[in-house]
Design a protein around this motif. Sequence first.
Motif, PDB file in Angstrom:
ATOM      1  N   ALA A 118       1.515   5.095   0.587  1.00 30.49           N
ATOM      2  CA  ALA A 118       2.178   4.412  -0.518  1.00 30.49           C
ATOM      3  C   ALA A 118       3.431   5.168  -0.952  1.00 30.49           C
ATOM      4  O   ALA A 118       3.395   6.376  -1.163  1.00 30.49           O
ATOM      5  N   PRO A 119       4.556   4.472  -1.098  1.00 33.53           N
ATOM      6  CA  PRO A 119       5.801   5.123  -1.509  1.00 33.53           C
ATOM      7  C   PRO A 119       5.671   5.778  -2.882  1.00 33.53           C
ATOM      8  O   PRO A 119       5.086   5.194  -3.799  1.00 33.53           O
ATOM      9  N   GLN A 120       6.223   6.954  -3.016  1.00 28.00           N
ATOM     10  CA  GLN A 120       6.184   7.673  -4.276  1.00 28.00           C
ATOM     11  C   GLN A 120       7.563   7.771  -4.928  1.00 28.00           C
ATOM     12  O   GLN A 120       7.666   7.819  -6.152  1.00 28.00           O
ATOM     13  N   THR A 121       8.608   7.802  -4.118  1.00 25.86           N
ATOM     14  CA  THR A 121       9.969   7.912  -4.635  1.00 25.86           C
ATOM     15  C   THR A 121      10.877   6.930  -3.908  1.00 25.86           C
ATOM     16  O   THR A 121      10.507   6.351  -2.890  1.00 25.86           O
ATOM     17  N   ALA A 122      12.075   6.764  -4.454  1.00 25.93           N
ATOM     18  CA  ALA A 122      13.084   5.906  -3.835  1.00 25.93           C
ATOM     19  C   ALA A 122      14.459   6.482  -4.143  1.00 25.93           C
ATOM     20  O   ALA A 122      14.615   7.279  -5.072  1.00 25.93           O
ATOM     21  N   ARG A 135      20.492   9.207  -5.751  1.00 20.43           N
ATOM     22  CA  ARG A 135      19.587  10.108  -6.467  1.00 20.43           C
ATOM     23  C   ARG A 135      18.154   9.618  -6.304  1.00 20.43           C
ATOM     24  O   ARG A 135      17.882   8.431  -6.272  1.00 20.43           O
ATOM     25  N   GLU A 136      17.263  10.573  -6.171  1.00 22.75           N
ATOM     26  CA  GLU A 136      15.857  10.255  -5.955  1.00 22.75           C
ATOM     27  C   GLU A 136      15.155  10.087  -7.294  1.00 22.75           C
ATOM     28  O   GLU A 136      15.280  10.926  -8.186  1.00 22.75           O
ATOM     29  N   VAL A 137      14.411   9.002  -7.425  1.00 20.38           N
ATOM     30  CA  VAL A 137      13.682   8.724  -8.656  1.00 20.38           C
ATOM     31  C   VAL A 137      12.272   8.272  -8.300  1.00 20.38           C
ATOM     32  O   VAL A 137      12.027   7.807  -7.187  1.00 20.38           O
ATOM     33  N   PRO A 138      11.321   8.392  -9.230  1.00 17.39           N
ATOM     34  CA  PRO A 138       9.971   7.866  -8.978  1.00 17.39           C
ATOM     35  C   PRO A 138      10.023   6.374  -8.727  1.00 17.39           C
ATOM     36  O   PRO A 138      10.787   5.639  -9.352  1.00 17.39           O
ATOM     37  N   VAL A 139       9.200   5.905  -7.808  1.00 20.92           N
ATOM     38  CA  VAL A 139       9.242   4.500  -7.416  1.00 20.92           C
ATOM     39  C   VAL A 139       8.903   3.586  -8.593  1.00 20.92           C
ATOM     40  O   VAL A 139       9.370   2.437  -8.649  1.00 20.92           O
ATOM     41  N   ASP A 140       8.128   4.074  -9.545  1.00 21.16           N
ATOM     42  CA  ASP A 140       7.758   3.244 -10.701  1.00 21.16           C
ATOM     43  C   ASP A 140       8.949   2.933 -11.606  1.00 21.16           C
ATOM     44  O   ASP A 140       8.861   2.050 -12.459  1.00 21.16           O
ATOM     45  N   GLU A 141      10.056   3.673 -11.437  1.00 21.24           N
ATOM     46  CA  GLU A 141      11.224   3.441 -12.279  1.00 21.24           C
ATOM     47  C   GLU A 141      12.174   2.390 -11.702  1.00 21.24           C
ATOM     48  O   GLU A 141      13.164   2.025 -12.335  1.00 21.24           O
ATOM     49  N   VAL A 142      11.886   1.888 -10.523  1.00 20.86           N
ATOM     50  CA  VAL A 142      12.738   0.862  -9.919  1.00 20.86           C
ATOM     51  C   VAL A 142      12.610  -0.432 -10.715  1.00 20.86           C
ATOM     52  O   VAL A 142      11.519  -0.853 -11.080  1.00 20.86           O
ATOM     53  N   VAL A 205      13.748  -6.813  -5.550  1.00 21.66           N
ATOM     54  CA  VAL A 205      13.420  -8.115  -6.129  1.00 21.66           C
ATOM     55  C   VAL A 205      12.080  -8.085  -6.858  1.00 21.66           C
ATOM     56  O   VAL A 205      11.621  -9.092  -7.382  1.00 21.66           O
ATOM     57  N   ALA A 206      11.459  -6.913  -6.896  1.00 20.82           N
ATOM     58  CA  ALA A 206      10.192  -6.754  -7.621  1.00 20.82           C
ATOM     59  C   ALA A 206      10.024  -5.288  -7.977  1.00 20.82           C
ATOM     60  O   ALA A 206      10.566  -4.405  -7.292  1.00 20.82           O
ATOM     61  N   THR A 207       9.310  -5.023  -9.039  1.00 20.12           N
ATOM     62  CA  THR A 207       8.988  -3.641  -9.393  1.00 20.12           C
ATOM     63  C   THR A 207       7.862  -3.150  -8.488  1.00 20.12           C
ATOM     64  O   THR A 207       7.243  -3.924  -7.757  1.00 20.12           O
ATOM     65  N   ALA A 208       7.573  -1.851  -8.558  1.00 19.25           N
ATOM     66  CA  ALA A 208       6.578  -1.268  -7.661  1.00 19.25           C
ATOM     67  C   ALA A 208       5.208  -1.913  -7.837  1.00 19.25           C
ATOM     68  O   ALA A 208       4.531  -2.245  -6.861  1.00 19.25           O
ATOM     69  N   ASP A 209       4.794  -2.124  -9.099  1.00 19.54           N
ATOM     70  CA  ASP A 209       3.455  -2.656  -9.327  1.00 19.54           C
ATOM     71  C   ASP A 209       3.348  -4.125  -8.946  1.00 19.54           C
ATOM     72  O   ASP A 209       2.245  -4.647  -8.801  1.00 19.54           O
ATOM     73  N   GLN A 210       4.482  -4.808  -8.767  1.00 23.96           N
ATOM     74  CA  GLN A 210       4.459  -6.219  -8.370  1.00 23.96           C
ATOM     75  C   GLN A 210       4.708  -6.395  -6.878  1.00 23.96           C
ATOM     76  O   GLN A 210       4.657  -7.514  -6.373  1.00 23.96           O
ATOM     77  N   SER A 211       4.966  -5.318  -6.172  1.00 27.96           N
ATOM     78  CA  SER A 211       5.300  -5.406  -4.754  1.00 27.96           C
ATOM     79  C   SER A 211       4.033  -5.494  -3.904  1.00 27.96           C
ATOM     80  O   SER A 211       2.934  -5.126  -4.335  1.00 27.96           O
ATOM     81  N   GLU A 212       4.223  -5.975  -2.689  1.00 30.40           N
ATOM     82  CA  GLU A 212       3.094  -6.261  -1.805  1.00 30.40           C
ATOM     83  C   GLU A 212       2.256  -5.018  -1.535  1.00 30.40           C
ATOM     84  O   GLU A 212       1.031  -5.056  -1.580  1.00 30.40           O
ATOM     85  N   TYR A 213       2.910  -3.903  -1.271  1.00 31.13           N
ATOM     86  CA  TYR A 213       2.151  -2.714  -0.880  1.00 31.13           C
ATOM     87  C   TYR A 213       1.247  -2.236  -2.001  1.00 31.13           C
ATOM     88  O   TYR A 213       0.101  -1.859  -1.775  1.00 31.13           O
ATOM     89  N   GLN A 214       1.752  -2.244  -3.249  1.00 30.37           N
ATOM     90  CA  GLN A 214       0.934  -1.788  -4.365  1.00 30.37           C
ATOM     91  C   GLN A 214      -0.233  -2.744  -4.611  1.00 30.37           C
ATOM     92  O   GLN A 214      -1.312  -2.314  -5.033  1.00 30.37           O
TER      93      GLN A 214
END
Length: 639
Positions: A118-122, A135-142, A205-214
Amino acid sequence: MARLVSAIRVYPQVFATLVVAIAGLVLSATPAGHLTAWLVGGYSLLIAAVEAVSMIRQLIKGHAGLDILAVMAITAAVLVGEPWAALIVVLMLTGGTALEDYASNRSTQELTALLRQAPQTALLVSGSDLEDGAREVPVDEVVVGDILLVRPGSVVPVDAVLLTESAMFDESSLTGESLPVDRAAGEHVSSGAVNGSTAIRMRAVATADQSEYQQIVRLVEQAAGSKSKVVRLADRYAVPFTILSLAIASIAWAVSGDSVRFAEVLVVATPCPLLIAAPVAFLGGMSRAARHGLIVNSGQTLEQLSQVRSVAFDKTGTITTGHPSLERVIPAPGFNDDEVLQYAASAEAYSSHVLAGAVVAAGRAHGRALLESTGAEELPANGVTATFAAVPGRTEVTVRVGKPSWLRQFAPTLERVEVAPGELAIYVTVDDAPAGALVMRDQTRPEASEVMRDLHELGVTRTLMVTGDVAATAHIVAREVGIDEVHADCRPADKVHVVTDVQPRPLMMVGDGLNDAPVLAAADIGLAMGARGATAASESADIVNRFDTLAGVPQAVRIGKDTVRIALQSIWLGIAISVALMLVAAAGFLPAIAGAWLQEVVDLVAILGALRAIGPRSERKPALVPGRTTMTRVVAHTK
């Protein structure tokens, strides 16, 4: 050293027992050796008291636990002067948790692979240059609209649209497709896909918690923490097994007149194999299912799968692919097949209609180059108009593709073509003259017929199609793949009604769309074809098939049957060996200390037997294609 400290912290009683054993051995070699029995026996009784408190709490809740035998065995061994035998039973009890944890970790490797991936950063970017201001940020901040940079070999962190002209992705972890997939600018790419050899830009087009992988990760977490009724079957054996053990021990004591015989029987009656084997088997079954792209949300589902007798299917997107393909071209006089297909594909390239992509794909598949348009306009719900120049044999031409009622405004002589049930015609005009029609059809999945045969071989006695499509189309598809009966023209509430009344049970429902969510929830087992995204169907289902194939349906039934069979085999294996050892001990041929060590062997045998539920070695391939586990995210905020 760090691992040792961590292990001591996690399993303090195991290490305390080992320390007492070593101290007892050392003490027995000194002049104070007579204190060994007090040390070993006292510690054993302390552990027995702790276990007794836990046992009493379970009894108050109405659960008759099997640990009562272990407590009695420890106490009896100490009272008859066998403290070392008692300590071995203590080691078995305290080590049981460690053994179960090891087995659980071994059997859930494929499940936890998803969590590790599972991706942790982006990487967020703000300029046109790929690396400009990244710049690298936590994936939840996308947030939706952020521009992401995904470097070569990295995983797409959230669902996004490709901004780079083209890119290649490995989507095997999402769809089961082993070959790389080419994506063009503007196409949707799901999180979890692995980028190819070049850095690319994407728009979230979606936040991390709404994305398919999560969504998949959440299903995995539910599966890992589940507990099935079969796991609790061990508790059902608690009372009869305890009564049998006490009866054998009491008879041995009465016949021999030796109280030690009572302790010797109880030492080998400790029920750890029953407590460990079934949970390990079910975790192994869920692990095996995950390797086949099947995320099972509870062990209860595996038990029901082993007994399934009826299976119902939706049609579109389940029995069929859900992606219409070109069946045939019907040209009008003055046109040939290739011309009609080329004109239609070139115009549909400028349409957003759900069928437009299928027409364009058909044109490319038949080797027809797309013409360059000098202007195009789409009229929603009607069709598309496109103008092309430099057409061989013609000057500038105007091509319209769409529904006949709209096209007759420009070509009054346009006539409908005859199509079979399940087919759809797309009409084409050139310079306001009828050019022909493309007949599209949603193809049945090539594996569907074999799936039905496999289900019947696995004990399924009734297969149904429950669909909202018209009866004529549904019956044709059902006959083609071998489904027993059809319920067509069903609204969501009708589907629930049909499935509720079906016998024999349990019943499994297989579907994929939003309208299937209620019936998936109503069925004994709901299986969602969720390869392309976590929909309401996936949320309502007991199983999500991540791979876009119907073959997962009989595979799920097969895994359920194998898992329950192995779980029950492991339970009965533990009982059989324990009873045999009790009889040997009752006859006076098994000293308490030897019996305690043999019981440890029984534990290992039961665990190894349960681990067979992981599946044959030939199946044990990585669930995911190796790739970087961190995500590169480049986000450029747009106005």
